[in-house]
Design a protein around this motif. Sequence first.
Motif, PDB file in Angstrom:
ATOM      1  N   GLY A  86     -10.259  -5.532   3.381  1.00 17.34           N
ATOM      2  CA  GLY A  86     -10.463  -4.568   4.458  1.00 17.34           C
ATOM      3  C   GLY A  86      -9.394  -4.697   5.524  1.00 17.34           C
ATOM      4  O   GLY A  86      -8.825  -3.693   5.976  1.00 17.34           O
ATOM      5  N   ALA A  87      -9.104  -5.936   5.925  1.00 17.28           N
ATOM      6  CA  ALA A  87      -8.059  -6.175   6.923  1.00 17.28           C
ATOM      7  C   ALA A  87      -6.693  -5.773   6.372  1.00 17.28           C
ATOM      8  O   ALA A  87      -5.860  -5.214   7.094  1.00 17.28           O
ATOM      9  N   TYR A  88      -6.468  -6.057   5.108  1.00 15.92           N
ATOM     10  CA  TYR A  88      -5.208  -5.670   4.461  1.00 15.92           C
ATOM     11  C   TYR A  88      -5.013  -4.156   4.566  1.00 15.92           C
ATOM     12  O   TYR A  88      -3.933  -3.680   4.944  1.00 15.92           O
ATOM     13  N   MET A  89      -6.063  -3.396   4.249  1.00 12.27           N
ATOM     14  CA  MET A  89      -5.973  -1.931   4.306  1.00 12.27           C
ATOM     15  C   MET A  89      -5.696  -1.451   5.729  1.00 12.27           C
ATOM     16  O   MET A  89      -4.931  -0.510   5.948  1.00 12.27           O
ATOM     17  N   ALA A  90      -6.333  -2.093   6.706  1.00  8.48           N
ATOM     18  CA  ALA A  90      -6.158  -1.695   8.104  1.00  8.48           C
ATOM     19  C   ALA A  90      -4.713  -1.902   8.550  1.00  8.48           C
ATOM     20  O   ALA A  90      -4.094  -1.017   9.159  1.00  8.48           O
ATOM     21  N   VAL A  91      -4.170  -3.078   8.246  1.00  6.57           N
ATOM     22  CA  VAL A  91      -2.801  -3.393   8.666  1.00  6.57           C
ATOM     23  C   VAL A  91      -1.794  -2.560   7.872  1.00  6.57           C
ATOM     24  O   VAL A  91      -0.773  -2.119   8.415  1.00  6.57           O
ATOM     25  N   GLU A  92      -2.098  -2.330   6.606  1.00  7.63           N
ATOM     26  CA  GLU A  92      -1.213  -1.472   5.802  1.00  7.63           C
ATOM     27  C   GLU A  92      -1.131  -0.070   6.406  1.00  7.63           C
ATOM     28  O   GLU A  92      -0.064   0.555   6.424  1.00  7.63           O
ATOM     29  N   HIS A  93      -2.251   0.425   6.905  1.00 10.30           N
ATOM     30  CA  HIS A  93      -2.270   1.736   7.572  1.00 10.30           C
ATOM     31  C   HIS A  93      -1.298   1.747   8.752  1.00 10.30           C
ATOM     32  O   HIS A  93      -0.528   2.702   8.930  1.00 10.30           O
TER      33      HIS A  93
ATOM     34  N   ILE B 269       1.308  -0.272   9.164  1.00  8.58           N
ATOM     35  CA  ILE B 269       2.671  -0.413   8.642  1.00  8.58           C
ATOM     36  C   ILE B 269       3.186   0.927   8.118  1.00  8.58           C
ATOM     37  O   ILE B 269       4.345   1.303   8.344  1.00  8.58           O
ATOM     38  N   GLN B 270       2.317   1.661   7.453  1.00 14.01           N
ATOM     39  CA  GLN B 270       2.721   2.957   6.906  1.00 14.01           C
ATOM     40  C   GLN B 270       2.991   3.993   7.996  1.00 14.01           C
ATOM     41  O   GLN B 270       3.688   4.981   7.755  1.00 14.01           O
ATOM     42  N   LEU B 271       2.458   3.750   9.183  1.00 13.78           N
ATOM     43  CA  LEU B 271       2.777   4.600  10.338  1.00 13.78           C
ATOM     44  C   LEU B 271       4.123   4.209  10.946  1.00 13.78           C
ATOM     45  O   LEU B 271       4.619   4.879  11.856  1.00 13.78           O
ATOM     46  N   GLY B 272       4.700   3.104  10.457  1.00 10.47           N
ATOM     47  CA  GLY B 272       6.007   2.670  10.924  1.00 10.47           C
ATOM     48  C   GLY B 272       5.990   1.430  11.791  1.00 10.47           C
ATOM     49  O   GLY B 272       7.044   0.970  12.234  1.00 10.47           O
ATOM     50  N   HIS B 273       4.829   0.860  12.032  1.00 12.87           N
ATOM     51  CA  HIS B 273       4.731  -0.324  12.898  1.00 12.87           C
ATOM     52  C   HIS B 273       5.159  -1.590  12.173  1.00 12.87           C
ATOM     53  O   HIS B 273       4.826  -1.794  11.000  1.00 12.87           O
ATOM     54  N   ARG B 274       5.878  -2.433  12.884  1.00 12.82           N
ATOM     55  CA  ARG B 274       6.233  -3.756  12.373  1.00 12.82           C
ATOM     56  C   ARG B 274       5.865  -4.860  13.374  1.00 12.82           C
ATOM     57  O   ARG B 274       5.752  -6.017  13.009  1.00 12.82           O
ATOM     58  N   GLU B 275       5.706  -4.508  14.626  1.00 15.77           N
ATOM     59  CA  GLU B 275       5.301  -5.455  15.672  1.00 15.77           C
ATOM     60  C   GLU B 275       3.794  -5.301  15.885  1.00 15.77           C
ATOM     61  O   GLU B 275       3.340  -4.597  16.786  1.00 15.77           O
TER      62      GLU B 275
ATOM     63  N   GLN C  50     -11.882 -15.297  10.149  1.00 15.66           N
ATOM     64  CA  GLN C  50     -10.811 -16.053   9.498  1.00 15.66           C
ATOM     65  C   GLN C  50     -10.275 -15.264   8.301  1.00 15.66           C
ATOM     66  O   GLN C  50      -9.057 -15.171   8.090  1.00 15.66           O
ATOM     67  N   GLU C  51     -11.165 -14.668   7.537  1.00 14.03           N
ATOM     68  CA  GLU C  51     -10.751 -13.889   6.369  1.00 14.03           C
ATOM     69  C   GLU C  51      -9.983 -12.639   6.782  1.00 14.03           C
ATOM     70  O   GLU C  51      -9.055 -12.204   6.076  1.00 14.03           O
ATOM     71  N   ARG C  52     -10.326 -12.063   7.926  1.00  9.66           N
ATOM     72  CA  ARG C  52      -9.591 -10.884   8.403  1.00  9.66           C
ATOM     73  C   ARG C  52      -8.183 -11.250   8.860  1.00  9.66           C
ATOM     74  O   ARG C  52      -7.255 -10.466   8.699  1.00  9.66           O
ATOM     75  N   LEU C  53      -8.034 -12.456   9.406  1.00 10.54           N
ATOM     76  CA  LEU C  53      -6.686 -12.946   9.723  1.00 10.54           C
ATOM     77  C   LEU C  53      -5.879 -13.103   8.438  1.00 10.54           C
ATOM     78  O   LEU C  53      -4.688 -12.740   8.386  1.00 10.54           O
ATOM     79  N   GLU C  54      -6.505 -13.633   7.403  1.00  7.83           N
ATOM     80  CA  GLU C  54      -5.817 -13.801   6.125  1.00  7.83           C
ATOM     81  C   GLU C  54      -5.386 -12.448   5.556  1.00  7.83           C
ATOM     82  O   GLU C  54      -4.290 -12.316   4.994  1.00  7.83           O
ATOM     83  N   GLY C  55      -6.229 -11.420   5.699  1.00 13.53           N
ATOM     84  CA  GLY C  55      -5.878 -10.088   5.228  1.00 13.53           C
ATOM     85  C   GLY C  55      -4.718  -9.490   6.005  1.00 13.53           C
ATOM     86  O   GLY C  55      -3.842  -8.820   5.433  1.00 13.53           O
ATOM     87  N   TYR C  56      -4.703  -9.736   7.296  1.00  9.92           N
ATOM     88  CA  TYR C  56      -3.597  -9.313   8.162  1.00  9.92           C
ATOM     89  C   TYR C  56      -2.279  -9.931   7.686  1.00  9.92           C
ATOM     90  O   TYR C  56      -1.263  -9.244   7.533  1.00  9.92           O
ATOM     91  N   LEU C  57      -2.309 -11.235   7.398  1.00  8.21           N
ATOM     92  CA  LEU C  57      -1.105 -11.935   6.945  1.00  8.21           C
ATOM     93  C   LEU C  57      -0.691 -11.480   5.543  1.00  8.21           C
ATOM     94  O   LEU C  57       0.507 -11.380   5.247  1.00  8.21           O
ATOM     95  N   LEU C  58      -1.656 -11.194   4.683  1.00 11.37           N
ATOM     96  CA  LEU C  58      -1.344 -10.694   3.343  1.00 11.37           C
ATOM     97  C   LEU C  58      -0.582  -9.377   3.412  1.00 11.37           C
ATOM     98  O   LEU C  58       0.378  -9.156   2.664  1.00 11.37           O
ATOM     99  N   ALA C  59      -1.011  -8.486   4.298  1.00  6.42           N
ATOM    100  CA  ALA C  59      -0.351  -7.191   4.424  1.00  6.42           C
ATOM    101  C   ALA C  59       1.072  -7.343   4.946  1.00  6.42           C
ATOM    102  O   ALA C  59       2.011  -6.703   4.441  1.00  6.42           O
TER     103      ALA C  59
ATOM    104  N   ASN D  47       2.982  -9.924   4.614  1.00  2.00           N
ATOM    105  CA  ASN D  47       3.770 -10.527   3.547  1.00  2.00           C
ATOM    106  C   ASN D  47       4.151  -9.505   2.477  1.00  2.00           C
ATOM    107  O   ASN D  47       5.291  -9.490   1.990  1.00  2.00           O
ATOM    108  N   LYS D  48       3.198  -8.643   2.128  1.00  2.00           N
ATOM    109  CA  LYS D  48       3.455  -7.615   1.119  1.00  2.00           C
ATOM    110  C   LYS D  48       4.629  -6.725   1.524  1.00  2.00           C
ATOM    111  O   LYS D  48       5.453  -6.327   0.684  1.00  2.00           O
ATOM    112  N   TYR D  49       4.719  -6.409   2.803  1.00  2.00           N
ATOM    113  CA  TYR D  49       5.775  -5.508   3.294  1.00  2.00           C
ATOM    114  C   TYR D  49       6.955  -6.279   3.896  1.00  2.00           C
ATOM    115  O   TYR D  49       7.757  -5.710   4.623  1.00  2.00           O
TER     116      TYR D  49
END
Length: 341
Positions: free
Chosen positions: A170-177, A179-185, A199-208, A210-212
Motif C-alpha cells: 500500500g505504501a509502495y503504491m502511494a509513493v509510486e503515485h 513519483i509518477q507525478l514527478g516528485h523525487r524529494e 514500520q511496514e509503511r516505511l519499508e514500502g516507502y523505501l521500496l518505492a 529504490n525501485k525508481y
Amino acid sequence: MEKKVSMQDIADRLNISKNSVSQALSGKPGVSEETRGLVQKVADELGYQYQTNRKQNQSEKNSPRNVALIASEYAFSLTSFFGKIYLSIEKELRDRGMNLFIESINNDSKENLILPALLTNHEIDGILILSHISTDYITSVIETGIPTVLIDHHSPYLQADSILTNNRFGAYMAVEHLIQLGHREIAFVGEIDYSPSYQERLEGYLLALNKYEIKPNQDFIFKNAKESPDEMTKVFENLHTQPTAWFCVNDGHGFLVTSLLQQKGIQIPEEVSVISFDNGQLSQISTPKITSMDIDLNYFGKKAVEQLCWRIDHKDEPIHEILLPTKLIIRASTAESKKSN
C-alpha cells in the motif's frame, strides 16, 4: 497482584513441553494417560484455569458458537477505524448465527495480566483481539487454548493467526503515485514504534524509492514523529529544505502536515503534494481533501470471523498471516501536482 498461571508454568514444573501440556488439558491424543493425569494434577495445584472442550455430542455440535471480542479501551475509542471493523464483525457473526461477547481491557488488567471473566464464565469457542494490547497480555489469552485471531496486529512472539493490511505494498503504491507525478524529494512522516503497520509503511516507502533509483534523503525521513500539532511543528522547524511531497503514515499525520503547510502559505497541490493512509474521516474533511490509501474495514471484520471459524475447526494447522489489499483514492492534495526539477 500474583501473575496468572500459564501452561508454561505447568510445563516447567513437570519438565515437559508446553505443547504436551496443551494436548493433555485439551484431551487431544499425543500424550499418555499417566502424563495427562500428572498435568491435570499440577494444573489443579497451581490454580490453572483452562477452558474445557465441549462434549462432542450432536446437540452441542449444533449449538451456536460463542466468540469473544477483546480490545484495549483506547482501540475501542477509535470509532472511525476500529468501530467499523467491530460493526462488520458483529454483522458477520449474526449472519452466521453466532453469539458475540465484548470485553474492554483497561490498563490495570493489561499490566496485571487479568483475563476477562467471560473466558472462564462462558463457554467461549473463539477469540478475536482487535489491535494491540501488550505482547504479554495477548500471549496469556492465547495460552488459554481457545482459538484466537489477531486483527490489525502481529508479532514474532505471538503464535496466532493475524488479519493484516498489506502495508508495504500500500505504501509502495502511494509513493509510486507521487513519483509518477514527478516528485523525487518525498518526505516520510510517522511514529514507526507505535505500530508494526507504520514500520511496514516505511519499508514500502523505501521500496518505492529504490525501485525508481531515488536515494532516500535522511533529512526527509521523520520516523519518530508523534501524531500531535506540537510534534509536527518540530518536524517542520527541523527542515533545512522543503520536500515537494509528503507521504504520511496515517490520515492524522496527513491532516497535520496539510494544516502546517497552509499556515506557511504553501499551496497544495500546486507547490507540495500530500498523501496519507487509511482513507478515514480526516482525509475527507481536510481542505483540500487528501489522497489516501483505502482499507476495506468491512472486509477486515468479515475475513477475521471467517478465519476464526476455520481455526476453530483446524486447531493444529500452521499459523496464517492474511494480508488484505489497499486501494489508492486520488483526491485534490495530489491532483495536477507541480513536478520537481
